[in-house]
Design an enzyme around this catalytic site. Structure first.
Site, PDB file in Angstrom:
ATOM      1  N   SER A 175      -9.242   1.191   3.034  1.00 33.34           N
ATOM      2  CA  SER A 175      -8.458   2.039   2.157  1.00 33.34           C
ATOM      3  C   SER A 175      -7.334   1.272   1.459  1.00 33.34           C
ATOM      4  O   SER A 175      -6.623   1.824   0.632  1.00 33.34           O
ATOM      5  CB  SER A 175      -7.847   3.185   2.974  1.00 33.34           C
ATOM      6  OG  SER A 175      -6.959   2.692   3.974  1.00 33.34           O
ATOM      7  N   SER A 214      -9.750  -0.952   7.253  1.00 36.05           N
ATOM      8  CA  SER A 214      -9.091  -0.849   5.951  1.00 36.05           C
ATOM      9  C   SER A 214      -8.145  -1.983   5.593  1.00 36.05           C
ATOM     10  O   SER A 214      -7.630  -2.026   4.480  1.00 36.05           O
ATOM     11  CB  SER A 214      -8.336   0.481   5.855  1.00 36.05           C
ATOM     12  OG  SER A 214      -9.234   1.550   5.865  1.00 36.05           O
ATOM     13  N   LYS A 237       0.869  -1.176   0.000  1.00 40.23           N
ATOM     14  CA  LYS A 237       0.000   0.000   0.000  1.00 40.23           C
ATOM     15  C   LYS A 237       0.907   1.227   0.000  1.00 40.23           C
ATOM     16  O   LYS A 237       1.890   1.277   0.752  1.00 40.23           O
ATOM     17  CB  LYS A 237      -0.865  -0.042   1.261  1.00 40.23           C
ATOM     18  CG  LYS A 237      -1.883   1.072   1.399  1.00 40.23           C
ATOM     19  CD  LYS A 237      -2.694   0.847   2.672  1.00 40.23           C
ATOM     20  CE  LYS A 237      -3.769   1.893   2.860  1.00 40.23           C
ATOM     21  NZ  LYS A 237      -4.600   1.624   4.071  1.00 40.23           N
TER      22      LYS A 237
END
Length: 524
Positions: free
Chosen positions: A184, A208, A107
């Site tokens: 996310s 997330s 990420k």
């Protein structure tokens, strides 16, 4: 005559054919675990360079071309060179770890000293850290290859409706392009599901890690608070923020946890980890019959009601039945005795991130050094309307948390809920609690405010949770997942239960949108 016939068979090599067939192994990139990859490495049938090429081919075919999953922000141009060097090292010195030569995606909020870290925010697109995040440093030391930085929900900015970030825009769900991959860590979830790498790291303040894990039908760990360090990670909350290993199998999540977990002096929350982690690998706890005799509690407080939840709930009920069929002792209808969802929604969801955000951000910005694009919160809010209103509002309101009544109340409620859940497990001598992470499929990209879709219990309490796939809705082909919640530091138990369930059911299916390419399946 017989001796002569045998000699002819031996000379032709046919004499050994039945034995070779018995020993032949099948390799399939989409289902291979880290253990399978290492077996292929050891046999000479696969190299890190070849493995990396397979993943790069999938990214080329499916990320910006084909279905255009659009998950990759930055591709590591040195990945193949690194793979070749690791192959040479394997020959001379042996592997550093099971992750030696294995590609990983991150990420794009984990600092990498050789690639930018954007946090999805356009003004940070070319922000170049000088240090690796602690977990990235540990991955490199283990011989893992950082293959790419991937999309995420914009940490600071306001993207276009339906997009994840102002840097890359919209990432698609490999199971249904009309549905969100989740926030996310949606880029990590989509990348792992689409087989762009073997492993991935996500993160969460609320849901997330678990939301994109569920939405993309993969496996993910939201670890015990303090198990995995966060230094060099953009984070919103000292209290709730967690790094999350994500992969297509329980085995791989356990193997990745081995590498990144443990004390780090740059994140003093991890001071609680020493003495509470296993001496060996987390993978040692993976047993196919690991559900036999396990005591599983079904927490009915976290089952939502209503017609729209019926199909998803049925998949969870089937999963519970499967656990029982595998030998688990299932205690049903457990409850804390009140409306837990209503309690979770109180005080803005009991989250502490709105209060802690500016202090967390400042800590991150200071790490970037004097040439950083953003050096502190003043620099961030100077971008004006590009920055989320909630961030600007929090910066204006919270200058100290020492005596802030609302913040302290939220922290107390988090501790209270954690204690109640542990007490419930203790009362019934449970190994873990199970319930739906959510009973709705991923929402369409432009859907807003979809009420009752998930739960934040694990992040609110800091208790560890493992997400495992349970199937798909018929209309949307929308993945549904079960959450297995444990006591603090019970990751070995969660991995054992999740692995046994996975091996008994094999619920996860490869997404049809991103089929296998040439060379991904072979026999050796």
């Amino acid at each position: 005559m017989l001796r002569s016939f045998r000699f002819c068979l031996l000379a032709s090599g046919l004499w050994l054919l039945p034995q070779l067939q018995l020993r032949a192994a099948q390799f399939d990139l989409s289902t291979a675990t880290v253990a399978d990859i290492n077996a292929a490495f050891e046999s000479g049938a696969l190299t890190s360079e070849k493995l990396t090429q397979l993943y790069l081919a999938r990214i080329e075919a499916y990320d910006k071309a084909g279905p255009k999953i659009n998950a990759v922000i930055t591709l590591n141009t040195e990945a193949l060179a690194t793979a070749r060097a690791l192959d040479a090292e394997r020959k001379t010195k042996g592997p550093r770890s099971p992750l030696h030569g294995v590609p990983v995606v991150l990420k794009d909020l984990y600092d990498t000293k050789d690639m930018p870290t954007s946090a999805g925010f356009l003004p940070l697109k070319n922000s170049q850290p000088t240090l690796d995040a602690t977990v990235v440093k540990r991955l490199r030391e283990a011989g893992a290859i950082i293959l790419a930085k991937v999309n995420m929900d914009d940490w600071f900015g306001v993207p276009k409706p339906g997009d994840q970030s102002t840097v890359l825009g919209r990432t698609l769900n490999p199971y249904n392009a009309e549905l969100t991959p989740g926030g996310s860590s949606g880029g990590t979830g989509a990348s792992v599901a689409a087989v762009f790498a073997q492993l991935g790291l996500g993160s969460e303040t609320g849901v997330s890690i678990r939301n994109p894990t569920s939405n993309n039908s993969i496996v993910g760990l939201a670890p015990t608070r303090g198990l995995i360090p966060r230094a060099g990670q953009v984070m919103t909350s000292f209290t709730q923020e967690r790094c999350g290993p994500m992969a297509r199998s329980v085995y791989d999540v356990a193997a990745l946890t081995d590498i990144v977990a443990g004390f780090d002096a740059e994140d003093l929350l991890t001071i609680t980890a020493p003495g509470r982690m296993p001496k060996g690998s987390y993978t040692q706890f993976l047993e196919k019959d690991g559900l036999k005799g396990a005591r599983i509690g079904v927490l009915r407080d976290l089952f939502r009601k209503g017609d729209k939840h019926v199909e998803g709930t049925a998949l969870i009920e089937t999963a519970i039945t499967d656990m029982k069929a595998s030998g688990a002792i299932v205690l049903d209808d457990l409850s804390l005795g009140y409306d837990v969802f209503k309690f979770l929604d109180s005080h803005g969801g009991m989250r502490t991130n709105f209060h802690e955000a500016q202090f967390s951000y400042d800590l991150y910005f200071r790490r970037l050094g004097p040439n950083a694009v953003i050096k502190n919160m003043d620099d961030l809010v100077a971008f004006g309307d590009l920055v989320k209103p909630s961030i600007r509002k929090g910066y204006a309101e919270f200058r100290s948390l020492t005596h802030h009544a609302d913040y302290l109340a939220r922290r107390d409620m988090q501790e209270s809920l954690s204690a109640q859940l542990v007490a419930l497990m203790d009362k019934y001598k449970l190994d873990a609690l199970v319930y739906p992470f959510k009973t709705l499929p991923p929402e369409p990209h432009l859907e807003k405010g979809l009420a009752g879709k998930d739960n934040a219990v694990s992040s609110i309490t800091g208790l560890p949770a493992l997400i495992v796939p349970t199937g798909y809705t018929k209309k949307e082909n929308g993945p549904i997942a079960m959450e297995i919640l444990g006591r603090p530091w019970s990751e070995p138990v969660l991995f054992r239960l999740g692995y046994a369930y996975e091996q008994a059911t094999h619920r996860r299916q490869h997404p049809a949108m991103v089929p296998a390419l040439s060379g991904e399946k072979f026999t050796y």
